[in-house]
Motif scaffolding. Structure first.
Motif, mmCIF file in Angstrom:
data_model
loop_
_atom_site.group_PDB
_atom_site.id
_atom_site.type_symbol
_atom_site.label_atom_id
_atom_site.label_comp_id
_atom_site.label_asym_id
_atom_site.label_seq_id
_atom_site.Cartn_x
_atom_site.Cartn_y
_atom_site.Cartn_z
ATOM 1 N N PHE A 235 124.267 50.404 21.862
ATOM 2 C CA PHE A 235 124.138 48.954 22.544
ATOM 3 C C PHE A 235 124.979 47.497 22.777
ATOM 4 N N SER A 236 126.189 48.272 22.114
ATOM 5 C CA SER A 236 126.979 46.429 22.262
ATOM 6 C C SER A 236 128.294 46.594 23.101
ATOM 7 N N ASP A 237 128.007 47.821 24.103
ATOM 8 C CA ASP A 237 128.527 47.696 25.328
ATOM 9 C C ASP A 237 128.251 46.696 26.395
ATOM 10 N N LYS A 238 129.169 45.687 26.382
ATOM 11 C CA LYS A 238 128.474 44.543 27.221
ATOM 12 C C LYS A 238 128.347 45.327 28.752
ATOM 13 N N SER A 239 128.503 45.875 29.190
ATOM 14 C CA SER A 239 128.678 46.624 30.452
ATOM 15 C C SER A 239 127.251 47.183 30.968
ATOM 16 N N ASP B 286 126.430 39.102 20.854
ATOM 17 C CA ASP B 286 127.947 39.446 21.202
ATOM 18 C C ASP B 286 128.003 40.800 20.761
ATOM 19 N N PRO B 287 129.485 41.473 21.653
ATOM 20 C CA PRO B 287 129.743 42.425 21.335
ATOM 21 C C PRO B 287 130.668 42.560 20.021
ATOM 22 N N LYS B 288 130.604 42.059 19.216
ATOM 23 C CA LYS B 288 130.894 42.154 17.935
ATOM 24 C C LYS B 288 130.066 42.589 16.910
ATOM 25 N N CYS B 289 128.994 42.183 17.961
ATOM 26 C CA CYS B 289 128.059 42.694 16.353
ATOM 27 C C CYS B 289 127.443 44.148 16.669
ATOM 28 N N CYS C 84 124.898 38.267 13.259
ATOM 29 C CA CYS C 84 125.594 38.877 13.177
ATOM 30 C C CYS C 84 125.891 39.448 12.133
ATOM 31 N N TRP C 85 126.277 40.924 11.906
ATOM 32 C CA TRP C 85 126.681 42.039 11.366
ATOM 33 C C TRP C 85 127.707 42.928 11.766
ATOM 34 N N THR C 86 129.291 42.980 11.318
ATOM 35 C CA THR C 86 129.935 43.017 12.053
ATOM 36 C C THR C 86 130.583 44.415 12.361
ATOM 37 N N SER C 87 129.721 44.685 10.923
ATOM 38 C CA SER C 87 130.407 46.123 10.126
ATOM 39 C C SER C 87 129.387 47.430 10.516
#
Length: 348
Positions: free
Chosen positions: A254-258, A188-191, A162-165
């Motif tokens: 694609f990090s928006d969980k909605s 994970d949306p943080k990724c 998981c690359w959070t940057s």
């Protein structure tokens, strides 16, 4: 925390350097298609989609008697002498409306410097002491495209991070396949990115250039991770350069969980429509002459020209221009109504 991870990454590079300099270079996409001359030779529209990089002699059959270094007129990799072919599955994002889209890729950054890719992947050849380069006709497979059990995968050899940057240049974590890296694809949306690592066996039985399962003729050594492979078992005594693929999948959009599926299915899957345990990589050797052996013997490093081994490098504009038309034509870009399996894929 960032300083600590940078130090860890630098120590990894130092450890590798102590064993012998490693090659680390970019390979842009040659073609994205459903062919697999290693597992499904001669078949078009194979069970799942692959991204292929390297020499443009890549074809549906890849007769082992033919030498890619003699047949290819260009390579999508940095080193002019490397006409090998490297390929992996493709990552897709699965929207909650049921459609799929291929996740874009970027070149990797990190302490060793940025690599420039047009899709594709980064390739490492990591020596550990004296190594024997692959022979003409050599090929192998790492991982299993049908595996669904994470416990059957050594996380030290095949993993996802998981690359959070939002930038691949802002290094996240320590050496590959360590720490919080997982076999499963992170959800994970943080990724903002997912870094995939595939490390190949570095020990050879010294006889067979391939085997029926494309794996039995090679073996992993005593080491785990990207350290050169460790000592070899007596059954596979010949030490090879350790090959590692590194891929940066950019999931920022694609990090928006909605927009993720609500039916319990995974938002990110590989093109087998399976998760991380099915990650795999294929390799067909195609370096010119003894250039790889000379590169290992003379400490050639990174993605730099190495006159002692006769290695020359191409600019990104040149290796990006080495592409090939699909041999199994179908739509693979944009939103698709279904994963490209079975019949040719259709636009959503």
């Amino acid at each position: 925390m960032q300083w600590a991870t940078l130090v860890a990454a630098a120590l990894f590079a130092k450890d590798v350097a102590a064993q012998g300099s490693m090659l680390r270079f970019a390979c842009s996409q040659l073609v994205v298609e459903r062919t697999d001359p290693l597992v499904n030779p001669g078949m078009k529209y194979t069970p799942h989609l692959h991204q292929i990089v390297g020499g443009n002699s890549f074809n549906v059959t890849m007769d082992p008697n033919n030498d890619p270094s003699a047949l290819s007129t260009c390579t999508s990799c940095t080193f002019t002498q490397d006409k090998s072919n490297y390929w992996t599955a493709v990552m897709f994002f699965h929207h909650k409306n049921g459609s799929y889209i291929r996740v874009p890729q970027v070149g990797n950054g990190g302490p060793e410097g940025k690599l420039i890719n047009n899709g594709g992947l980064d390739v490492y050849y990591i020596p550990s002491g004296k190594v024997t380069a692959f022979k003409k006709g050599f090929r192998m497979l790492a991982g299993s495209a049908t595996n669904t059990d994470a416990s059957k995968v050594n996380k030290g050899n095949i993993c996802n991070r998981c690359w959070t940057s939002t930038s691949e240049a802002n290094f996240v974590g320590a050496q590959p396949c360590s720490g919080s890296d997982t076999v499963d694809i992170p959800a994970d949306p943080k990724c903002k990115m997912i870094r995939q690592t595939i490390i190949f066996p570095s020990c050879w039985n010294g006889k067979d250039l391939d085997s029926p399962d494309h794996q039995s003729h090679v073996a992993y050594g005593s080491g785990v991770g990207a350290g050169g492979g460790g000592s070899c078992p007596t059954t596979h005594p010949v030490k090879l350069p350790q090959i590692m693929y590194e891929l940066m999948w950019n999931i920022t959009n694609f990090s928006d969980k909605s927009i993720w599926p609500t039916d319990g299915s995974k938002p990110f899957v590989y093109s087998m429509n399976l998760g991380g345990p099915a990650a795999h990589g294929d390799y067909v050797f195609g370096w010119e002459g003894d250039s790889l052996q000379k590169a290992m013997d003379n400490g050639c490093a990174e993605n730099r020209a190495c006159p002692k081994a006769g290695l020359t490098v191409q600019t990104p504009a040149v290796y990006n221009a080495c592409t090939k038309k699909q041999q199994a034509p179908e739509a693979v870009d944009g939103w698709l109504s279904a994963m490209p399996v079975g019949d040719a894929a259709m636009k959503a």
